[in-house]
Each structure stands twice: as C-alpha cells, then as structure tokens.
Design a protein around this motif. Sequence first.
Motif, PDB file in Angstrom:
ATOM      1  N   ARG A 153      49.614  -0.224  70.264  1.00 34.80           N
ATOM      2  CA  ARG A 153      48.579   0.744  69.884  1.00 34.80           C
ATOM      3  C   ARG A 153      47.373   0.631  70.817  1.00 34.80           C
ATOM      4  O   ARG A 153      46.773   1.637  71.209  1.00 34.80           O
ATOM      5  CB  ARG A 153      48.166   0.515  68.434  1.00 34.80           C
ATOM      6  CG  ARG A 153      47.348   1.647  67.835  1.00 34.80           C
ATOM      7  CD  ARG A 153      47.229   1.486  66.337  1.00 34.80           C
ATOM      8  NE  ARG A 153      46.350   2.475  65.755  1.00 34.80           N
ATOM      9  CZ  ARG A 153      46.732   3.685  65.362  1.00 34.80           C
ATOM     10  NH1 ARG A 153      47.994   4.036  65.476  1.00 34.80           N
ATOM     11  NH2 ARG A 153      45.873   4.539  64.841  1.00 34.80           N
ATOM     12  N   LEU A 154      47.013  -0.589  71.198  1.00 35.02           N
ATOM     13  CA  LEU A 154      45.899  -0.798  72.126  1.00 35.02           C
ATOM     14  C   LEU A 154      46.185  -0.132  73.466  1.00 35.02           C
ATOM     15  O   LEU A 154      45.338   0.584  74.015  1.00 35.02           O
ATOM     16  CB  LEU A 154      45.668  -2.292  72.312  1.00 35.02           C
ATOM     17  CG  LEU A 154      44.671  -2.710  73.398  1.00 35.02           C
ATOM     18  CD1 LEU A 154      43.269  -2.233  73.035  1.00 35.02           C
ATOM     19  CD2 LEU A 154      44.689  -4.220  73.588  1.00 35.02           C
ATOM     20  N   ARG A 157      46.090   3.615  73.244  1.00 32.73           N
ATOM     21  CA  ARG A 157      44.711   4.104  73.219  1.00 32.73           C
ATOM     22  C   ARG A 157      44.142   4.147  74.633  1.00 32.73           C
ATOM     23  O   ARG A 157      43.466   5.111  75.024  1.00 32.73           O
ATOM     24  CB  ARG A 157      43.864   3.185  72.334  1.00 32.73           C
ATOM     25  CG  ARG A 157      42.386   3.560  72.291  1.00 32.73           C
ATOM     26  CD  ARG A 157      42.161   4.803  71.471  1.00 32.73           C
ATOM     27  NE  ARG A 157      41.182   5.687  72.088  1.00 32.73           N
ATOM     28  CZ  ARG A 157      40.586   6.684  71.437  1.00 32.73           C
ATOM     29  NH1 ARG A 157      40.848   6.890  70.169  1.00 32.73           N
ATOM     30  NH2 ARG A 157      39.741   7.477  72.060  1.00 32.73           N
ATOM     31  N   GLN A 158      44.403   3.105  75.414  1.00 37.08           N
ATOM     32  CA  GLN A 158      43.888   3.078  76.779  1.00 37.08           C
ATOM     33  C   GLN A 158      44.486   4.203  77.616  1.00 37.08           C
ATOM     34  O   GLN A 158      43.771   4.842  78.406  1.00 37.08           O
ATOM     35  CB  GLN A 158      44.191   1.724  77.411  1.00 37.08           C
ATOM     36  CG  GLN A 158      43.393   0.586  76.811  1.00 37.08           C
ATOM     37  CD  GLN A 158      43.763  -0.747  77.413  1.00 37.08           C
ATOM     38  OE1 GLN A 158      44.808  -0.895  78.025  1.00 37.08           O
ATOM     39  NE2 GLN A 158      42.900  -1.725  77.249  1.00 37.08           N
ATOM     40  N   ASP A 161      42.848   7.452  76.662  1.00 36.39           N
ATOM     41  CA  ASP A 161      41.497   7.551  77.214  1.00 36.39           C
ATOM     42  C   ASP A 161      41.534   7.862  78.711  1.00 36.39           C
ATOM     43  O   ASP A 161      40.732   8.654  79.214  1.00 36.39           O
ATOM     44  CB  ASP A 161      40.726   6.253  76.978  1.00 36.39           C
ATOM     45  CG  ASP A 161      40.313   6.087  75.522  1.00 36.39           C
ATOM     46  OD1 ASP A 161      40.401   7.072  74.759  1.00 36.39           O
ATOM     47  OD2 ASP A 161      39.908   4.968  75.146  1.00 36.39           O
ATOM     48  N   TYR A 174      33.271   2.097  75.695  1.00 31.46           N
ATOM     49  CA  TYR A 174      33.319   0.634  75.717  1.00 31.46           C
ATOM     50  C   TYR A 174      32.010   0.050  75.197  1.00 31.46           C
ATOM     51  O   TYR A 174      32.015  -0.889  74.387  1.00 31.46           O
ATOM     52  CB  TYR A 174      33.594   0.144  77.132  1.00 31.46           C
ATOM     53  CG  TYR A 174      33.423  -1.354  77.274  1.00 31.46           C
ATOM     54  CD1 TYR A 174      34.340  -2.234  76.712  1.00 31.46           C
ATOM     55  CD2 TYR A 174      32.312  -1.884  77.935  1.00 31.46           C
ATOM     56  CE1 TYR A 174      34.174  -3.602  76.802  1.00 31.46           C
ATOM     57  CE2 TYR A 174      32.145  -3.258  78.035  1.00 31.46           C
ATOM     58  CZ  TYR A 174      33.066  -4.110  77.472  1.00 31.46           C
ATOM     59  OH  TYR A 174      32.888  -5.469  77.564  1.00 31.46           O
ATOM     60  N   SER A 177      31.848   0.177  71.569  1.00 33.59           N
ATOM     61  CA  SER A 177      32.725  -0.798  70.907  1.00 33.59           C
ATOM     62  C   SER A 177      32.033  -2.139  70.704  1.00 33.59           C
ATOM     63  O   SER A 177      32.484  -2.963  69.904  1.00 33.59           O
ATOM     64  CB  SER A 177      34.012  -0.991  71.714  1.00 33.59           C
ATOM     65  OG  SER A 177      33.774  -1.743  72.899  1.00 33.59           O
ATOM     66  N   GLU A 242      34.165  10.338  70.798  1.00 35.96           N
ATOM     67  CA  GLU A 242      34.753   9.256  70.025  1.00 35.96           C
ATOM     68  C   GLU A 242      35.483   9.822  68.803  1.00 35.96           C
ATOM     69  O   GLU A 242      34.952  10.642  68.066  1.00 35.96           O
ATOM     70  CB  GLU A 242      33.668   8.286  69.549  1.00 35.96           C
ATOM     71  CG  GLU A 242      33.197   7.319  70.613  1.00 35.96           C
ATOM     72  CD  GLU A 242      34.267   6.321  70.971  1.00 35.96           C
ATOM     73  OE1 GLU A 242      34.627   5.469  70.149  1.00 35.96           O
ATOM     74  OE2 GLU A 242      34.771   6.410  72.115  1.00 35.96           O
ATOM     75  N   ASP A 244      37.432   7.458  66.843  1.00 29.55           N
ATOM     76  CA  ASP A 244      37.584   6.288  65.960  1.00 29.55           C
ATOM     77  C   ASP A 244      39.035   5.929  65.653  1.00 29.55           C
ATOM     78  O   ASP A 244      39.309   5.165  64.722  1.00 29.55           O
ATOM     79  CB  ASP A 244      36.830   6.481  64.633  1.00 29.55           C
ATOM     80  CG  ASP A 244      35.339   6.657  64.841  1.00 29.55           C
ATOM     81  OD1 ASP A 244      34.794   5.940  65.696  1.00 29.55           O
ATOM     82  OD2 ASP A 244      34.745   7.501  64.186  1.00 29.55           O
ATOM     83  N   ARG A 246      41.978   3.791  66.402  1.00 32.89           N
ATOM     84  CA  ARG A 246      42.217   2.564  67.146  1.00 32.89           C
ATOM     85  C   ARG A 246      43.524   1.932  66.650  1.00 32.89           C
ATOM     86  O   ARG A 246      43.982   2.203  65.572  1.00 32.89           O
ATOM     87  CB  ARG A 246      41.075   1.546  66.955  1.00 32.89           C
ATOM     88  CG  ARG A 246      39.753   1.994  67.602  1.00 32.89           C
ATOM     89  CD  ARG A 246      39.856   2.005  69.125  1.00 32.89           C
ATOM     90  NE  ARG A 246      38.587   2.284  69.767  1.00 32.89           N
ATOM     91  CZ  ARG A 246      38.184   3.507  70.104  1.00 32.89           C
ATOM     92  NH1 ARG A 246      38.932   4.542  69.822  1.00 32.89           N
ATOM     93  NH2 ARG A 246      37.036   3.685  70.711  1.00 32.89           N
TER      94      ARG A 246
END
Length: 246
Positions: A153-154, A157-158, A161, A174, A177, A242, A244, A246
């Motif tokens: 998932r991380l 997300r990257q 983006d 960032y 965050s 954003e 949200d 994540r």
Amino acid sequence: MEQAHLTAVLGFPLFAALSDEARGRLQAEGFVQSQPVDAILFEQGQGAQFLHVILSGSVALVGSAAATEASVDVPADAQSRVVVDREAIIEIFGAGDVVTIAAVLLNLPYMMSARTIAPSRIAYLPAPLIRSFLDNEASFAKAVAMKLAKHWRLLSRQLKDQKLRSGTQRLGGYLLSLSDGRMNGAATIDLPVDRRTLASWLGMSAENLSRSLAQLKSIGVHVSGRHTQIDDIARVRSFCLEDDLR
C-alpha cells in the motif's frame, strides 16, 4: 552481541507471537550491531542473507542503474560513450521497521542497496531462520502478510503520487505528513533528513527541490535549514490535493 537489544526485537508486532522455541532460536542465532552514518547494510544484487530490523536510527533503500552518455572528450563520430551510475532513494525506514523482507522470504537477491542515514542500531536475523518461521509459525506468517500488505500500500501510494502530483505537491504532502495529522492551523516541524536526501527520496533534482520550496513559500511554507513553519495547514492541503488515503 547486544542481547538486551535483541530481546527487544521480540516485542515488535512481527515477532511478538512467536512460540517459545522460535523466540529462543531468534535470540541464539540473531545479533545486533551499531552502525554509523553511511554504513552499507547490503548491496543491490547481493543474495539476501539477513532480515534487518531497525532498533534505532534510519535506513535508506537506494536503487542504482547504469546509464550511458556521450563523452565530451572525443569526436562525435567516434561514438564513444561512458557509463554513468544513477541512484535514487526509493524508501526510508525508521525504528521498528524491517528492511526488504520480500527478498528474504523469496530467497532472491536484494533489488536495492541499504544505507544508514543516521547512526543506527540494527538486528541481523539470518534469512534461513526467517523462512523457517514462515513455514512453522502460523502467527508469524499472518504478521508477515500484514507487513507485506502495508508495504504494498505504501509503494502504491508513492506510485500514485508520482503519476498524479507535481514535485511541489509531493514535497508539500511530505511536509504535511510530519505535522502529526493536523487538518488545519499552523505547524512547526523539523525535517528528519537533509535536503539532498529529501530530493532523492521525492524523485527530484536538488534544483527542482529549491524551486519547489520557493513555490511553497508563496502559500505560507517557510523552510530554513531543517526547520519548517507552515502558516495554514488547510491551505497547503488544498494545494497538494491531499486525499488522506494511506
């Protein structure tokens, strides 16, 4: 060996439900080392020998690739080329994280190198030991599945983006965050990494990072060294799109 710190590993969610036998094997076969800044834990392409557990400090995963470009020292018709190495920080991990568990479980080479970016204390757990836990410890297998899902998932997300937001928006995201989840008001934060590291992590050149900081200043983000002041979090959130997720 720093046995007290190795015992602390057993409190991490990934290892907390191991059987008594497995816990004993981890303490008998693992070891802990203190590493200075810029220590190489492993190299890209090296066989996965250990699962690295970060007890303190920070570790960057660094990908590298060879590029070629024309040499300026020879005539163009000579078609001489030189090899230029390129590298980028793919991810940064901190205390409580494990590094490249996928390579360990699959018994495949590391896809990236790992380098400390702060003084760090690292637990080294032999790869065969980790694979035996996966085969014989149901609770460990479940914890690994959850860890891999979070990593997936991380990275998703990257990737999202990178494709949908500008470098300036990624930089603003960032910084947001680091503001403890606040949705509005002002925030004062300190960057945990230097600008060169941050630029590489965000997929930007140092020059583009400087331009992005100038753009963010126009919406109330002021950066001096590692110190950052955000005048209006809601305004920056709107600019950075954003969502949200994540």
